[in-house]
Design an enzyme around this catalytic site. Structure first.
Site, PDB file in Angstrom:
ATOM      1  N   SER A 145      34.606  -3.333  23.877  1.00 45.20           N
ATOM      2  CA  SER A 145      34.229  -4.158  22.718  1.00 45.20           C
ATOM      3  C   SER A 145      33.018  -4.997  23.100  1.00 45.20           C
ATOM      4  O   SER A 145      32.775  -5.244  24.282  1.00 45.20           O
ATOM      5  CB  SER A 145      35.397  -5.097  22.372  1.00 45.20           C
ATOM      6  N   TYR A 158      42.346 -10.944  24.313  1.00 48.05           N
ATOM      7  CA  TYR A 158      41.525  -9.783  23.930  1.00 48.05           C
ATOM      8  C   TYR A 158      40.233  -9.742  24.753  1.00 48.05           C
ATOM      9  O   TYR A 158      39.880  -8.707  25.324  1.00 48.05           O
ATOM     10  CB  TYR A 158      41.209  -9.858  22.426  1.00 48.05           C
TER      11      TYR A 158
HETATM   12  P1  NAD Z   1      43.245   0.338  14.705  1.00 53.38           P
HETATM   13  O1  NAD Z   1      44.265  -0.744  14.625  1.00 53.38           O
HETATM   14  O2  NAD Z   1      42.988   1.172  13.509  1.00 53.38           O
HETATM   15  O3  NAD Z   1      43.552   1.322  15.929  1.00 53.38           O
HETATM   16  C1  NAD Z   1      44.253   0.965  17.080  1.00 53.38           C
HETATM   17  C2  NAD Z   1      45.142   2.115  17.474  1.00 53.38           C
HETATM   18  O4  NAD Z   1      45.809   1.812  18.712  1.00 53.38           O
HETATM   19  C3  NAD Z   1      46.243   2.385  16.426  1.00 53.38           C
HETATM   20  O5  NAD Z   1      46.362   3.783  16.236  1.00 53.38           O
HETATM   21  C4  NAD Z   1      47.489   1.830  17.103  1.00 53.38           C
HETATM   22  O6  NAD Z   1      48.689   2.405  16.658  1.00 53.38           O
HETATM   23  C5  NAD Z   1      47.171   2.177  18.558  1.00 53.38           C
HETATM   24  N1  NAD Z   1      48.029   1.460  19.501  1.00 53.38           N
HETATM   25  C6  NAD Z   1      48.324   0.137  19.531  1.00 53.38           C
HETATM   26  N2  NAD Z   1      49.211  -0.107  20.521  1.00 53.38           N
HETATM   27  C7  NAD Z   1      49.468   1.093  21.127  1.00 53.38           C
HETATM   28  C8  NAD Z   1      50.307   1.496  22.191  1.00 53.38           C
HETATM   29  N3  NAD Z   1      51.076   0.616  22.854  1.00 53.38           N
HETATM   30  N4  NAD Z   1      50.327   2.808  22.543  1.00 53.38           N
HETATM   31  C9  NAD Z   1      49.567   3.719  21.882  1.00 53.38           C
HETATM   32  N5  NAD Z   1      48.755   3.387  20.850  1.00 53.38           N
HETATM   33  C10 NAD Z   1      48.722   2.099  20.486  1.00 53.38           C
HETATM   34  O7  NAD Z   1      41.903  -0.401  15.147  1.00 53.38           O
HETATM   35  P2  NAD Z   1      40.476   0.179  15.613  1.00 53.38           P
HETATM   36  O8  NAD Z   1      39.484  -0.785  15.128  1.00 53.38           O
HETATM   37  O9  NAD Z   1      40.332   1.606  15.264  1.00 53.38           O
HETATM   38  O10 NAD Z   1      40.575  -0.010  17.193  1.00 53.38           O
HETATM   39  C11 NAD Z   1      40.386   1.028  18.132  1.00 53.38           C
HETATM   40  C12 NAD Z   1      39.797   0.451  19.412  1.00 53.38           C
HETATM   41  O11 NAD Z   1      38.489  -0.067  19.139  1.00 53.38           O
HETATM   42  C13 NAD Z   1      40.589  -0.717  20.006  1.00 53.38           C
HETATM   43  O12 NAD Z   1      40.629  -0.590  21.422  1.00 53.38           O
HETATM   44  C14 NAD Z   1      39.782  -1.928  19.614  1.00 53.38           C
HETATM   45  O13 NAD Z   1      39.941  -3.020  20.494  1.00 53.38           O
HETATM   46  C15 NAD Z   1      38.373  -1.352  19.685  1.00 53.38           C
HETATM   47  N6  NAD Z   1      37.382  -2.116  18.937  1.00 53.38           N
HETATM   48  C16 NAD Z   1      37.414  -2.175  17.574  1.00 53.38           C
HETATM   49  C17 NAD Z   1      36.430  -2.896  16.909  1.00 53.38           C
HETATM   50  C18 NAD Z   1      36.382  -2.988  15.424  1.00 53.38           C
HETATM   51  O14 NAD Z   1      35.543  -3.746  14.913  1.00 53.38           O
HETATM   52  N7  NAD Z   1      37.191  -2.274  14.688  1.00 53.38           N
HETATM   53  C19 NAD Z   1      35.446  -3.561  17.635  1.00 53.38           C
HETATM   54  C20 NAD Z   1      35.446  -3.485  19.011  1.00 53.38           C
HETATM   55  C21 NAD Z   1      36.413  -2.758  19.651  1.00 53.38           C
END
Ligand code: NAD
Length: 260
Positions: A145, A158
């Site tokens: 991130s 986080y």
């Molecule tokens: P999201 O909530 O749609 O996806 C997160 C996924 O992780 C979900 O499928 C959830 O079920 C899964 N998950 C959570 N706990 C888990 C576990 N214990 N075992 C297996 N799976 C698990 O959100 P997203 O935005 O798609 O996030 C995906 C990644 O991107 C994350 O690591 C997040 O930190 C990172 N990220 C997202 C953003 C953003 O703006 N959306 C920005 C920076 C980083």
């Protein structure tokens, strides 16, 4: 330039939602066989498998909580049985834990963020590297991130977890490099997914967020997945040990556009 991942065996954790789902689709479109890890909502994982098979791709839905090392080992065992191993791991599963100032935060909730974002990524990387080191090829890519390097009040777990993923990436890259295995990370900025719905669904929250992004818009999950495909492919054969930010300029300190 044509990017092909034909015949590659990939696994995406948290692959049934948001950025993970976009990565699953992009890897599949590039020709990879894709394992879709999920912890909740098996129906969405199965729907994605059906969609991919409908396009003559290969996919498997793999249930495992990434914080459970036994379940992670069993999931890699299923990859071995189905496809004889793994070439690409994308550590995408993550949670932000919700906002809490450190002196008010619940210790269990803080620990959970570290367990999913850091320990989960480590358990999966460990299983993947065992296989990649012996076959002398492969790529481990973690979704970090911008908060690997940008502080975020109320989200100390986080930010700590993502900073740790960045340094873990560098150290694992040093360990794996002699075997021709690359380890890297992608640091998304603000991408419109379920994880940040409360921000983009609130007009005031969205306005504040956009002021932090030089390109003045949130990113799409596909803008992350396209970069992931490039980085796990041979196009990026000389890239390892780094976090590549895909953030519309968020890590470029946009306030300095107005003097300073
Ligand atoms: P999201 O909530 O749609 O996806 C997160 C996924 O992780 C979900 O499928 C959830 O079920 C899964 N998950 C959570 N706990 C888990 C576990 N214990 N075992 C297996 N799976 C698990 O959100 P997203 O935005 O798609 O996030 C995906 C990644 O991107 C994350 O690591 C997040 O930190 C990172 N990220 C997202 C953003 C953003 O703006 N959306 C920005 C920076 C980083």
């Amino acid at each position: 330039m044509l990017i092909s991942l034909e015949g590659k065996r990939a696994l995406v954790t948290g692959g049934n939602s948001g950025i993970g789902e976009a990565i699953v689709d992009a890897l599949s479109e590039a020709g990879a066989k894709v394992g879709i890890n999920y912890v909740v909502h098996p129906e969405t994982a199965k729907k994605i498998v059906t969609r991919i098979r409908g396009k003559r791709g290969e996919a498997l839905a793999l249930q495992a909580d990434v914080t459970d090392p036994g379940a992670v080992a069993a999931m890699f065992g299923r990859m071995d049985e189905a496809w004889g191993g793994i070439d690409i791991l994308v550590n995408n599963a993550g949670i932000d834990g919700g906002r809490a100032l450190s002196w008010e935060a619940d210790g269990g909730a803080w620990r959970k963020v570290i367990e999913v974002n850091l320990m989960g990524a480590f358990y999966c990387a460990q299983q993947a590297l065992k296989r990649m080191i012996s076959q002398k090829s492969g790529v481990v890519l973690s979704i970090s991130s911008v908060h690997e390097i940008i502080a975020w009040s109320g989200y100390s777990a986080y930010t700590a977890s993502k900073a740790a993923v960045g340094m873990m990436t560098k150290s694992l890259a040093q360990e794996a490099a002699p075997y021709g295995v690359r380890v890297l990370a992608v640091g998304p900025g603000a991408i419109k997914t379920p994880i940040n719905r409360s921000v983009w669904s609130d007009p005031a929250g969205l306005k504040d967020l956009l002021s932090k992004i030089p390109l003045n818009r949130m990113g799409e999950a596909e803008e992350i997945s396209r970069m992931v495909v490039v980085l796990v492919s041979d196009v990026a054969s000389y890239v390892t040990g780094r976090t590549i930010y895909v953030d519309g300029g968020m890590t470029d300190y946009p306030d300095f556009a107005r003097g300073g």
